[in-house]
Design an enzyme around this catalytic site. Structure first.
Site, PDB file in Angstrom:
ATOM      1  CG  HIS A  34      -2.003  -0.993   1.191  1.00  0.00           C
ATOM      2  ND1 HIS A  34      -2.840  -1.183   0.113  1.00  0.00           N
ATOM      3  CD2 HIS A  34      -2.387  -1.908   2.135  1.00  0.00           C
ATOM      4  CE1 HIS A  34      -3.683  -2.164   0.380  1.00  0.00           C
ATOM      5  NE2 HIS A  34      -3.429  -2.625   1.596  1.00  0.00           N
ATOM      6  CG  HIS A  71      -6.677  -5.247   1.666  1.00  0.00           C
ATOM      7  ND1 HIS A  71      -6.161  -6.217   2.506  1.00  0.00           N
ATOM      8  CD2 HIS A  71      -7.780  -4.760   2.274  1.00  0.00           C
ATOM      9  CE1 HIS A  71      -6.932  -6.318   3.579  1.00  0.00           C
ATOM     10  NE2 HIS A  71      -7.926  -5.444   3.461  1.00  0.00           N
TER      11      HIS A  71
END
Length: 348
Positions: free
Chosen positions: A122, A163
């Site tokens: 991320h 994710h």
């Protein structure tokens, strides 16, 4: 398998209620005690220059200073302590080590898997988010591309964390020398990763996103890997394949609604191993998410077992791809202009 590991990564402690806990690595190590052929290696940490090869230098310096002052909450999800900076450098160093060993020819039972933390996928060019400060796979991929010791022109990063790997996408979005694939739960944090996010400029077409609906299962993921993912990567012809190996798409992980079994990770590993064999690519794994300790440990263990000679168990022939997953797969095929038979065996 060889596992990159350092006790330094345990010192990054976001707090007792945080899901990205040092116990994740402890659980993996405990489970692997029961397995044959496990080897641990502690690699050298990366330096600031290596991190700054994919992140803004001013951001990297800000992280280092933030940790030196004792850390705290960078954002509501991403927390550091003083020791986090050393863990960051070690985690990225383990990822670089995994890539180096793969490029040196370590495969089969010697296939490298970095189990560092904090995770990285991320972390964008100039910011931390989602438990991640430095993008470990990006640092490792960039190192491989820049190294004069290896002839690496193209890298593929396959992110099967539940994710979306928004940070990895951000770093390589306009580049043709890295093909980034993310298969993830649609609408889950961070809310990016739509099908039409396919890269830009020189990188147009080298980003592939498969946002799968909640309830997607093993058969659906296998159809994606046997279909657009495998087809696109074979056409791309990478010299190196790195898996951003998160295990939070498991049906028993508390964070997601994807329904993968533990066996699915053996099957996905086997699919990618076959791909790397066909294109002659080096192959390495880098740990990302996974927040049920038992599930995480079982899933890493089954990846190891797959390289140690265990044959993955295919789903029953009568299990069909769900309508929601089929729609995503067909839309990705169309978006990327892939020539692929859209009828799977269950429809014959």
């Amino acid at each position: 398998m060889q596992f990159g590991y350092s006790e330094v990564c345990l010192a990054h402690d976001p707090g007792p209620r945080h899901p990205e806990t040092p116990d994740r690595l402890r659980a993996i190590r405990e489970r692997l005690k029961r397995k044959h052929g496990v080897e641990y290696v502690e690699a050298d940490p990366v330096d600031v220059d290596e991190i700054a090869s994919v992140h803004d230098r001013s951001y990297v310096e800000e992280i280092e200073e933030f940790c030196a002052q004792g850390g705290g909450n960078w954002d509501p999800d991403t927390t550091a302590v003083e020791e986090t900076w050393d863990a960051i450098r070690c985690s990225a160093g383990q990822a670089r080590w995994a890539v180096e060993r793969a490029l040196e020819g370590d495969d089969g039972r010697k296939t490298p898997f970095s189990i560092g933390r904090p995770p990285g996928h991320h972390a964008v060019v100039d910011d931390a988010m989602g438990f991640c400060f430095v993008n470990n796979v990006a640092v490792a991929a960039q190192w491989a591309l820049e190294s004069e010791d290896y002839d690496v022109d193209r890298v593929a990063i396959v992110d099967w964390d539940v994710h979306h790997g928004n940070g990895t996408q951000d770093i390589f979005y306009d580049r043709e020398d890295v093909f980034f694939v993310s298969i993830h739960e649609k609408g889950l944090y961070p809310g990016t990763g739509e099908i039409d996010e396919r890269g830009e400029g020189d990188g147009d077409g080298t980003t592939m996103n498969l946002p799968m609906p909640a309830g997607t299962d093993d058969v659906d993921y296998l159809a994606a890997f046997d279909g657009p993912i495998g087809t696109a990567l074979e056409e791309y012809g990478p010299d190196l394949v790195i898996v951003s190996a998160g295990f939070d798409a498991h049906r028993h992980d508390p964070i997601s609604r994807i329904r993968l079994s533990t066996e699915a990770y053996a099957l996905l590993t086997d699919r990618l191993r076959g791909l790397t064999d066909r294109v002659g690519a080096a192959f390495a794994f880098v740990l990302e998410g996974g927040y049920s300790l038992d599930v995480l440990a079982d899933s890493v263990s089954i990846v190891h077992e797959t390289f140690d000679g265990r044959e993955p168990i295919e789903p029953d022939d009568d299990e069909e791809v769900s309508d929601g997953a089929r729609t995503v797969i067909e839309d990705v095929i169309e978006e990327h202009g892939l020539e692929y038979d859209r009828d799977d065996e269950s429809d014959e």
